[in-house]
Design an enzyme around this catalytic site. Structure first.
Site, mmCIF file in Angstrom:
data_model
loop_
_atom_site.group_PDB
_atom_site.id
_atom_site.type_symbol
_atom_site.label_atom_id
_atom_site.label_comp_id
_atom_site.label_asym_id
_atom_site.label_seq_id
_atom_site.Cartn_x
_atom_site.Cartn_y
_atom_site.Cartn_z
ATOM 1 N N CYS A 27 -54.954 21.644 -17.247
ATOM 2 C CA CYS A 27 -55.090 21.658 -18.711
ATOM 3 C C CYS A 27 -53.762 22.071 -19.357
ATOM 4 O O CYS A 27 -53.348 23.234 -19.257
ATOM 5 C CB CYS A 27 -56.208 22.639 -19.081
ATOM 6 S SG CYS A 27 -56.319 23.042 -20.826
ATOM 7 N N CYS A 30 -53.948 24.886 -21.914
ATOM 8 C CA CYS A 30 -54.219 26.143 -21.196
ATOM 9 C C CYS A 30 -52.916 26.719 -20.639
ATOM 10 O O CYS A 30 -52.682 27.932 -20.721
ATOM 11 C CB CYS A 30 -55.189 25.916 -20.039
ATOM 12 S SG CYS A 30 -56.806 25.285 -20.510
#
Length: 106
Positions: A27, A30
């Site tokens: 991600c 993230c």
């Protein structure tokens, strides 16, 4: 701090304010938030348990709190989720810190 299925329930149950960043290695947002979460974890280490929960390696909380997208950040106090402080998507340090201060004041 790294939250796992083995430690997260005890940390939440402690009653101390807890901030959990749900993330995964693939991600991008993230990964960009990781340094922010680490900085805030260090700054608030005496008053709030702040850390990351890898949804690829752990899954109890992902299912329990219906995490559908990442990053998602959940806040807990007195052993319970604070429902109006849930954040989804990448956050600025300023916004995340504002939410942490709200959590402390509750």
């Amino acid at each position: 701090m790294t939250f796992t299925d083995q430690n997260v329930h005890d940390i939440i149950a402690s009653g101390k304010p807890v901030v959990i960043d749900f993330w995964a290695t693939w991600c991008g947002p993230c990964q960009r938030m990781a340094p922010v979460v680490e900085e805030l974890a260090e700054e608030y280490k005496d008053s709030v348990a702040i850390g990351k929960y890898n949804i690829e390696e752990e899954n109890d909380l992902t299912t329990q709190y219906r995490i559908m997208s990442i990053p998602t950040i959940l806040f807990f106090k007195n052993g319970e989720q604070v429902r109006d402080l849930r954040l989804a998507g990448a956050q600025s340090k300023e916004n995340l810190e504002k939410q942490i201060k709200k959590l402390i004041e509750l």
